[in-house]
Design a protein around this motif. Sequence first.
Motif, PDB file in Angstrom:
ATOM      1  N   MET A  74       0.844  -1.173   0.000  1.00  0.00           N
ATOM      2  CA  MET A  74       0.000   0.000   0.000  1.00  0.00           C
ATOM      3  C   MET A  74       0.894   1.241   0.000  1.00  0.00           C
ATOM      4  SD  MET A  74      -3.126   0.777   2.644  1.00  0.00           S
ATOM      5  CE  MET A  74      -3.629  -0.910   2.534  1.00  0.00           C
ATOM      6  N   ALA A  75       0.662   2.131  -0.927  1.00  0.00           N
ATOM      7  CA  ALA A  75       1.488   3.323  -1.088  1.00  0.00           C
ATOM      8  C   ALA A  75       1.243   4.315   0.046  1.00  0.00           C
ATOM      9  CB  ALA A  75       1.187   3.978  -2.429  1.00  0.00           C
ATOM     10  N   VAL A  76       2.322   4.989   0.411  1.00  0.00           N
ATOM     11  CA  VAL A  76       2.270   6.040   1.435  1.00  0.00           C
ATOM     12  C   VAL A  76       2.628   7.351   0.770  1.00  0.00           C
ATOM     13  CG1 VAL A  76       3.377   6.898   3.531  1.00  0.00           C
ATOM     14  CG2 VAL A  76       2.855   4.487   3.320  1.00  0.00           C
ATOM     15  N   ARG A  77       1.896   8.383   1.090  1.00  0.00           N
ATOM     16  CA  ARG A  77       2.258   9.713   0.594  1.00  0.00           C
ATOM     17  C   ARG A  77       2.445  10.626   1.801  1.00  0.00           C
ATOM     18  NH1 ARG A  77      -3.325  10.168  -0.246  1.00  0.00           N
ATOM     19  NH2 ARG A  77      -4.122  12.077   0.699  1.00  0.00           N
ATOM     20  N   ILE A  78       3.353  11.561   1.650  1.00  0.00           N
ATOM     21  CA  ILE A  78       3.649  12.514   2.712  1.00  0.00           C
ATOM     22  C   ILE A  78       2.876  13.794   2.415  1.00  0.00           C
ATOM     23  CG2 ILE A  78       5.433  13.807   3.927  1.00  0.00           C
ATOM     24  CD1 ILE A  78       5.624  10.726   4.221  1.00  0.00           C
ATOM     25  N   ASP A  79       2.072  14.206   3.383  1.00  0.00           N
ATOM     26  CA  ASP A  79       1.267  15.418   3.273  1.00  0.00           C
ATOM     27  C   ASP A  79       1.572  16.339   4.448  1.00  0.00           C
ATOM     28  OD1 ASP A  79      -0.221  14.471   1.047  1.00  0.00           O
ATOM     29  OD2 ASP A  79      -1.678  13.495   2.373  1.00  0.00           O
ATOM     30  N   ARG A  80       1.256  17.608   4.258  1.00  0.00           N
ATOM     31  CA  ARG A  80       1.291  18.544   5.378  1.00  0.00           C
ATOM     32  C   ARG A  80       0.177  18.164   6.344  1.00  0.00           C
ATOM     33  NH1 ARG A  80       2.211  24.572   3.051  1.00  0.00           N
ATOM     34  NH2 ARG A  80       1.719  25.025   5.207  1.00  0.00           N
ATOM     35  N   ALA A  81       0.496  18.178   7.623  1.00  0.00           N
ATOM     36  CA  ALA A  81      -0.519  17.862   8.638  1.00  0.00           C
ATOM     37  C   ALA A  81      -1.451  19.049   8.815  1.00  0.00           C
ATOM     38  CB  ALA A  81       0.156  17.538   9.961  1.00  0.00           C
ATOM     39  N   ASP A  82      -2.692  18.753   9.124  1.00  0.00           N
ATOM     40  CA  ASP A  82      -3.618  19.810   9.526  1.00  0.00           C
ATOM     41  C   ASP A  82      -4.210  19.429  10.880  1.00  0.00           C
ATOM     42  OD1 ASP A  82      -5.771  18.028   9.058  1.00  0.00           O
ATOM     43  OD2 ASP A  82      -6.081  18.806   7.045  1.00  0.00           O
ATOM     44  N   VAL A  83      -5.056  20.286  11.405  1.00  0.00           N
ATOM     45  CA  VAL A  83      -5.586  20.065  12.746  1.00  0.00           C
ATOM     46  C   VAL A  83      -6.405  18.777  12.817  1.00  0.00           C
ATOM     47  CG1 VAL A  83      -7.056  21.032  14.566  1.00  0.00           C
ATOM     48  CG2 VAL A  83      -5.446  22.498  13.347  1.00  0.00           C
ATOM     49  N   SER A  84      -7.107  18.421  11.755  1.00  0.00           N
ATOM     50  CA  SER A  84      -7.866  17.168  11.783  1.00  0.00           C
ATOM     51  C   SER A  84      -6.923  15.959  11.883  1.00  0.00           C
ATOM     52  CB  SER A  84      -8.793  17.051  10.574  1.00  0.00           C
ATOM     53  OG  SER A  84      -8.056  16.923   9.381  1.00  0.00           O
ATOM     54  N   ASP A  85      -5.747  16.044  11.263  1.00  0.00           N
ATOM     55  CA  ASP A  85      -4.744  14.977  11.401  1.00  0.00           C
ATOM     56  C   ASP A  85      -4.261  14.888  12.849  1.00  0.00           C
ATOM     57  OD1 ASP A  85      -4.759  14.312   8.630  1.00  0.00           O
ATOM     58  OD2 ASP A  85      -3.350  15.961   8.244  1.00  0.00           O
ATOM     59  N   LEU A  86      -4.026  16.037  13.454  1.00  0.00           N
ATOM     60  CA  LEU A  86      -3.620  16.063  14.860  1.00  0.00           C
ATOM     61  C   LEU A  86      -4.673  15.376  15.725  1.00  0.00           C
ATOM     62  CD1 LEU A  86      -1.845  17.024  17.245  1.00  0.00           C
ATOM     63  CD2 LEU A  86      -3.114  19.181  17.147  1.00  0.00           C
ATOM     64  N   HIS A  87      -5.931  15.688  15.510  1.00  0.00           N
ATOM     65  CA  HIS A  87      -7.009  15.059  16.281  1.00  0.00           C
ATOM     66  C   HIS A  87      -7.042  13.548  16.047  1.00  0.00           C
ATOM     67  CE1 HIS A  87      -8.653  18.749  17.885  1.00  0.00           C
ATOM     68  NE2 HIS A  87      -8.584  19.272  16.681  1.00  0.00           N
ATOM     69  N   GLN A  88      -6.781  13.136  14.819  1.00  0.00           N
ATOM     70  CA  GLN A  88      -6.781  11.700  14.516  1.00  0.00           C
ATOM     71  C   GLN A  88      -5.649  10.977  15.238  1.00  0.00           C
ATOM     72  OE1 GLN A  88      -9.152   9.899  12.679  1.00  0.00           O
ATOM     73  NE2 GLN A  88      -8.064   8.317  13.800  1.00  0.00           N
ATOM     74  N   VAL A  89      -4.431  11.535  15.217  1.00  0.00           N
ATOM     75  CA  VAL A  89      -3.334  10.842  15.898  1.00  0.00           C
ATOM     76  C   VAL A  89      -3.531  10.865  17.414  1.00  0.00           C
ATOM     77  CG1 VAL A  89      -1.708  11.159  13.995  1.00  0.00           C
ATOM     78  CG2 VAL A  89      -1.695  12.787  15.881  1.00  0.00           C
ATOM     79  N   LEU A  90      -4.177  11.895  17.927  1.00  0.00           N
ATOM     80  CA  LEU A  90      -4.483  11.902  19.364  1.00  0.00           C
ATOM     81  C   LEU A  90      -5.534  10.845  19.710  1.00  0.00           C
ATOM     82  CD1 LEU A  90      -4.423  15.712  20.170  1.00  0.00           C
ATOM     83  CD2 LEU A  90      -2.814  13.956  20.977  1.00  0.00           C
ATOM     84  N   ALA A  91      -6.514  10.665  18.840  1.00  0.00           N
ATOM     85  CA  ALA A  91      -7.526   9.634  19.072  1.00  0.00           C
ATOM     86  C   ALA A  91      -6.910   8.233  19.050  1.00  0.00           C
ATOM     87  CB  ALA A  91      -8.636   9.746  18.027  1.00  0.00           C
TER      88      ALA A  91
END
Length: 147
Positions: free
Chosen positions: A1-18
């Motif tokens: 499965m391919a991985v791409r690098i993106d700029r994080a946003d606040v929704s990403d922060l909330h996801q990694v905290l969850a």
Amino acid sequence: MAVRIDRADVSDLHQVLADHARYWGERDLRALHLTALVKEFGSTCLVARAEDGIRGYLFGFVTPDRTGYVHLIATRDDTRGTGVGRTLYDAFTATARSQGAVRLKAITSVTNEGSIAFHRGLGFDHRVVEDYDGTGRPRVVFTRDLN
């Protein structure tokens, strides 16, 4: 499965905290996950994204003395050893260089053997600095020149 690098946003922060335990296990480092970092240093806060979600992330910034400082880097428990951490560091390094960075820096606790091995494998020099994080709180300080 391919991985791409993106700029994080606040929704990403909330996801990694969850999903905090998937990245950090029993260690509770949620207090280090600052919304301001993602909002103010968005170009140097990165996520490794795949179809199955965020596989890893790196939150960092470039300091006025031209140091690319990595505040947090973590990979999801099912992606360790697949190169996601190295890929995040490569992307961060390129962005930090484009912003004038001439060196990289990161820190960890003296007991974090995984982080120490990972950073050594990336070519970082390291040293223990006593009282780095307050009296009686030594840290391993990693540095790597970009020249």
